[in-house]
Design an enzyme around this catalytic site. Structure first.
Site, short mmCIF file in Angstrom:
data_model
loop_
_atom_site.label_atom_id
_atom_site.label_comp_id
_atom_site.label_asym_id
_atom_site.label_seq_id
_atom_site.Cartn_x
_atom_site.Cartn_y
_atom_site.Cartn_z
N GLY A 118 0.79 -1.22 0.00
CA GLY A 118 0.00 0.00 0.00
C GLY A 118 0.82 1.27 0.00
N LEU A 121 4.98 1.13 -3.86
CA LEU A 121 6.32 0.62 -4.14
C LEU A 121 6.28 -0.74 -4.84
CD1 LEU A 121 7.99 1.65 -0.76
CD2 LEU A 121 7.96 2.92 -2.92
N SER A 122 5.13 -1.08 -5.38
CA SER A 122 4.96 -2.26 -6.24
C SER A 122 5.18 -3.59 -5.53
CB SER A 122 5.88 -2.17 -7.47
OG SER A 122 5.52 -1.08 -8.26
N SER A 123 4.57 -3.73 -4.37
CA SER A 123 4.65 -5.02 -3.68
C SER A 123 3.99 -6.12 -4.49
CB SER A 123 4.00 -4.90 -2.29
OG SER A 123 2.65 -4.49 -2.40
N SER A 124 2.92 -5.80 -5.21
CA SER A 124 2.23 -6.84 -6.01
C SER A 124 3.09 -7.28 -7.19
CB SER A 124 0.87 -6.33 -6.49
OG SER A 124 1.01 -5.18 -7.30
N ASP A 168 5.98 -1.54 -13.56
CA ASP A 168 6.32 -2.16 -12.29
C ASP A 168 6.95 -3.53 -12.47
OD1 ASP A 168 5.18 0.09 -11.24
OD2 ASP A 168 3.35 -0.90 -10.54
#
Length: 379
Positions: A118, A121-124, A168
């Site tokens: 959230g 920072l492109s965790s997904s 990303d």
């Protein structure tokens, strides 16, 4: 790494066949341009998603996260329209590879991630790419990094239902340590641009506001639709095709102030990416600071994806002596980046924290971003 492998063994009763990692990213400049065939310039963070994998004898996916309690989530037959919560980011990549004609069997996965969720920072993307790289190795698919990134984007667009661009996943898969990645999202050509801040006495802070406003996803879709409408009104394939020098004339042809703002941001943002590359190529790293501030103003006023917390980071950091700052990521919360002299980093961080405290806001998380390596196999 040992903890991930050991936990995999505890969960599934056998040792994993390997451990992989993929990073989150910070976007230095080039926001919301990737789904307009434009230019972006991200770099990989040292924060990564790390995952242990083992092959199964069937086609099912079992996935477990160290950050979530409970037993592994089981997806018997990955397909769009099914929902397994966070595990969709694993199952979707399996589905995308199979749909593209690759022979991918079932897998067991245990994941641990240090990429803040959230935070823009492109965790997904880190999760998707670590899955894709592991499957590529485990099943001997022989796919190049960009091919994996493109399949991960399709997984997120079609299976998860998020209309993201290609930046990303490409950043997570293709970045190299000590560099920012210049990516042309139309033809996917890439160039690694040296970005060693410490060598010139600078630091880039990431300020995670730890807020995410609830309307972000719907508003993101509206911005994308508005950009497509603007391109249609101008008779171009994508806003990438509007030359910066012809922007005033193009704006005069648009039907509404809202669309004019979207178009103005995309065209000027592509130009800002080109300016940043020129400055970095010339060795003028400090010169990018004002360009970052310009980019934030455009995202705030023209694209309207900032929020009070992000504006507060930028305003308080610049007032305290930062060379430049801007929001990064999709907006409506998440993170901002702040370019500072090494010697001034402490006072700028202090000023930002005090600004949040004086307004009764939750204390943001601040860390230094060092351009890291892209996805890789650990063992």
């Amino acid at each position: 790494m040992a903890d991930v492998a050991e936990e995999f063994g505890r969960l599934y009763g056998y040792a994993p066949e390997g451990v992989w990692e993929a990073p989150g990213r910070v976007n230095l400049i080039g926001e919301h341009t990737d789904y307009n065939d434009g230019f972006v310039m991200p770099f990989a963070l040292p924060h990564t998603a790390v995952a242990a994998f083992g092959r199964r004898t069937d086609t099912a996916v079992r996935a477990h996260s160290a950050d979530l309690p409970g037993e592994p989530v089981v997806v018997a037959e990955p397909a769009p329209g099914t929902s397994a919560g966070w595990a969709d980011y694993v199952a979707s990549v399996v589905w995308a590879l199979r749909e593209a004609g690759h022979e991918v069997g079932g897998v067991d996965v245990h994941l641990a991630s240090t990429v803040p969720t959230g935070a823009g920072l492109s965790s997904s993307a880190a999760l998707e790419v670590v899955v894709a790289l592991a499957l590529n190795d485990l099943f001997g698919l022989g796919l190049e990094r960009q091919e994996l990134a493109t399949l991960c984007q399709r997984a997120e667009n079609v299976y998860v239902g998020a209309p993201t661009g290609i930046m990303d996943q490409t950043a997570s898969a293709c970045c190299t340590a000590g560099h920012a990645l210049f990516l042309d999202t139309r033809d996917l050509t890439r160039r690694q641009v040296p970005f060693d801040l410490a060598a010139v006495g600078l630091r880039l802070l990431v300020v995670d506001t730890q807020v995410k406003h609830a309307h972000s996803e719907g508003e993101y879709g509206k911005r994308r639709a508005g950009c497509e409408a603007g391109a249609a009104e101008l008779g171009v394939t994508a806003l990438r095709d509007v030359p910066f020098t012809e922007l005033p004339a193009a704006l005069d042809r648009l039907s509404s102030a809202e669309i004019r703002g979207l178009v103005r941001h995309i065209v000027t943002e592509n130009h800002r990416v080109e300016r940043v590359i020129s400055l970095l190529d010339a060795g003028d790293v400090r010169g990018i600071g004002p360009v970052l501030v310009e980019g934030h103003a455009s995202l705030r006023d023209d694209f309207r994806v900032s929020c009070p917390e992000l504006d507060l980071v930028v305003d308080s950091a610049v007032a305290a002596g930062a060379l430049g700052a801007r929001m990064t990521g999709g907006g409506f919360g998440g993170s901002a980046i702040v370019l500072v002299e090494e010697a001034a980093a402490g006072q700028v961080e202090k000023a930002v924290l005090e600004a949040f405290a004086s307004r009764g806001l939750r204390e943001p998380r601040v860390f230094t971003a060092v351009p890291g390596a892209g996805a890789r196999r650990l063992r």
